[in-house]
Motif scaffolding. Structure first.
Motif, PDB file in Angstrom:
ATOM      1  N   GLU A 107       0.814  -1.206   0.000  1.00 18.31           N
ATOM      2  CA  GLU A 107       0.000   0.000   0.000  1.00 18.31           C
ATOM      3  C   GLU A 107       0.852   1.262   0.000  1.00 18.31           C
ATOM      4  OE1 GLU A 107      -2.119  -0.706   3.553  1.00 18.31           O
ATOM      5  OE2 GLU A 107      -3.705  -1.857   2.610  1.00 18.31           O
ATOM      6  N   LEU A 108       2.080   1.145   0.478  1.00 17.36           N
ATOM      7  CA  LEU A 108       2.970   2.285   0.516  1.00 17.36           C
ATOM      8  C   LEU A 108       3.564   2.496  -0.871  1.00 17.36           C
ATOM      9  CD1 LEU A 108       4.252   4.347   2.472  1.00 17.36           C
ATOM     10  CD2 LEU A 108       6.162   2.746   2.735  1.00 17.36           C
ATOM     11  N   THR A 109       3.449   3.702  -1.401  1.00 16.75           N
ATOM     12  CA  THR A 109       3.949   4.004  -2.739  1.00 16.75           C
ATOM     13  C   THR A 109       4.897   5.186  -2.689  1.00 16.75           C
ATOM     14  OG1 THR A 109       2.148   5.546  -3.237  1.00 16.75           O
ATOM     15  CG2 THR A 109       1.780   3.208  -3.760  1.00 16.75           C
ATOM     16  N   ARG A 110       5.679   5.326  -3.735  1.00 10.79           N
ATOM     17  CA  ARG A 110       6.578   6.473  -3.829  1.00 10.79           C
ATOM     18  C   ARG A 110       5.785   7.765  -3.833  1.00 10.79           C
ATOM     19  NH1 ARG A 110      11.193   6.899  -8.416  1.00 10.79           N
ATOM     20  NH2 ARG A 110      12.126   5.354  -7.017  1.00 10.79           N
ATOM     21  N   GLU A 111       4.647   7.773  -4.512  1.00 11.30           N
ATOM     22  CA  GLU A 111       3.828   8.987  -4.568  1.00 11.30           C
ATOM     23  C   GLU A 111       3.365   9.401  -3.176  1.00 11.30           C
ATOM     24  OE1 GLU A 111      -0.154  10.744  -6.815  1.00 11.30           O
ATOM     25  OE2 GLU A 111       0.220   8.585  -6.764  1.00 11.30           O
ATOM     26  N   ARG A 112       2.915   8.456  -2.356  1.00 11.92           N
ATOM     27  CA  ARG A 112       2.469   8.784  -0.995  1.00 11.92           C
ATOM     28  C   ARG A 112       3.613   9.350  -0.170  1.00 11.92           C
ATOM     29  NH1 ARG A 112      -0.140   4.410   2.421  1.00 11.92           N
ATOM     30  NH2 ARG A 112      -0.394   6.255   3.751  1.00 11.92           N
ATOM     31  N   ILE A 113       4.788   8.782  -0.327  1.00 13.50           N
ATOM     32  CA  ILE A 113       5.949   9.249   0.417  1.00 13.50           C
ATOM     33  C   ILE A 113       6.290  10.680   0.019  1.00 13.50           C
ATOM     34  CG2 ILE A 113       8.428   8.893   0.771  1.00 13.50           C
ATOM     35  CD1 ILE A 113       7.885   5.869   0.316  1.00 13.50           C
ATOM     36  N   LEU A 115       4.351  12.985  -1.425  1.00 14.05           N
ATOM     37  CA  LEU A 115       3.307  13.935  -1.027  1.00 14.05           C
ATOM     38  C   LEU A 115       3.361  14.224   0.471  1.00 14.05           C
ATOM     39  CD1 LEU A 115       0.279  12.710  -3.185  1.00 14.05           C
ATOM     40  CD2 LEU A 115       1.794  14.648  -3.600  1.00 14.05           C
ATOM     41  N   ALA A 116       3.637  13.195   1.268  1.00 18.52           N
ATOM     42  CA  ALA A 116       3.754  13.405   2.722  1.00 18.52           C
ATOM     43  C   ALA A 116       4.947  14.299   3.035  1.00 18.52           C
ATOM     44  CB  ALA A 116       3.889  12.064   3.430  1.00 18.52           C
ATOM     45  N   LEU A 138       3.276   8.687   7.940  1.00 17.57           N
ATOM     46  CA  LEU A 138       2.587   7.637   7.187  1.00 17.57           C
ATOM     47  C   LEU A 138       2.260   6.426   8.054  1.00 17.57           C
ATOM     48  CD1 LEU A 138       4.655   7.779   3.875  1.00 17.57           C
ATOM     49  CD2 LEU A 138       2.319   8.584   4.216  1.00 17.57           C
TER      50      LEU A 138
END
Length: 321
Positions: A107-113, A115-116, A138
């Motif tokens: 569920e963890l993606t580069r995009e989420r990282i 953006l956070a 996260l």
């Protein structure tokens, strides 16, 4: 050697306890900014990692929250929050609360990282966006991030590319070179305005590989493709350097205001009498001529506007020579 309980307490817990006390006592009300990571390092004499851990603990307790463009502030108290006196009586240690289930690595993606990390940097500055801090936001272990991003340096470049990619390049855009170059430089200024930390990342001598930022420059220079390539790149870099050179003041001002609680205007007002005493010596006629000019406004925006027009005037002489 026998240590007392107080001396054995981790430094970050002392900081948490002190900020919790200020909130409980009403010294920090809901919406008030709490010390930034840099402010904590200066006030308590601790390392940046310790300051980050203290703020992370306070967020996990629900006492503070990070707001983009503002910083870390005291969270609003809900109807079921404990009264200040009750919180003051609590020991200076993290309150263990149920945490949301950690997302799996799938569920963890580069995009989420990315953006956070941008959200943290926008709220508290680039230095606060460490890998450990992003992981805490996260709800994952710090090591989980390294499966998607090699390290902090690579993360910062990805952040810059994402920030630059938010610029909307109008198509077909102005046909005249001056209007196009002006609009492209304004797009860069707006990027720095939205993300003050971005000026620290970009560089003229060691530019990071940020394709989205390159696209903005490429769009800006499209109407000047009749120039010699060497002249063309010098014009492009001159405009990039001007926007960034003005923008480096944005992050420094945001950090200074967050640390002191004093705006730049309040700073100038507080030093007005001292400034008048300096110019009264007669050594500075230009500054003396500005005394009493209440219609005069000088800010980073007015400086940017004035300089942009003068730069374009000079380039126009060069282009039409």
């Amino acid at each position: 050697m026998i240590r007392s309980a107080a001396s054995a307490e981790p430094p970050y817990l002392r900081i948490v306890g002190e900020i919790r006390r200020r909130i409980a006592a009403g010294e920090l009300a809901p919406g008030d900014r709490v010390p930034s990571t840099r402010g904590i390092t200066q006030e308590f004499g601790v390392a940046m990692a310790t300051a980050t851990k203290a703020l992370t603990t306070l967020r996990q307790e629900g006492l503070v929250q990070a707001l983009a463009g503002i910083g870390t502030v005291v969270a609003e108290r809900g109807p079921h929050s404990s009264p200040p006196a009750a919180r003051a009586a609590q020991p200076a240690r993290p309150v263990r609360q149920p945490r949301p289930a950690r997302p799996s690595d799938g569920e963890l993606t580069r995009e989420r990282i990315v953006l956070a990390a941008i959200a943290i940097a926008d709220a508290e500055g680039l230095q606060a966006a460490s890998m450990r801090r992003v992981a805490a936001e996260l709800g994952v272990a710090a090591m989980a991030l390294y499966r998607h991003v090699p390290g902090k340096d690579e993360l910062v470049v990805l952040m810059a590319d994402e920030a630059a990619g938010r610029a909307e390049l109008p198509e077909p855009g102005p046909s005249g070179w001056r209007d196009r170059l002006e609009q492209g430089t304004r797009l860069q200024w707006e990027m720095y305005r939205r993300h003050p930390w971005l000026a620290q990342v970009m560089s003229t001598t060691r530019p990071p590989l940020v394709p989205n930022a390159m696209a903005v420059v490429e769009w800006s220079m499209r109407a000047l493709d009749h120039l010699d390539p060497a002249d063309m790149i010098h014009v492009a870099v001159t405009m990039v350097n001007y926007a960034r050179g003005t923008a480096v003041n944005l992050e420094a001002e945001a950090e200074a205001e967050h640390a002191t609680g004093i705006t730049s205007q309040q700073y100038l007002d507080a030093n007005d009498a001292a400034m008048r005493a300096i110019v009264a010596s007669g050594r500075f006629p230009m500054y003396s001529s500005l005394a009493g000019r209440h219609d005069l406004e000088i800010s980073l925006d007015t400086i940017f506007e004035f300089g942009l027009r003068r730069l374009l005037d000079g380039i126009e002489v060069f282009v039409t020579r």
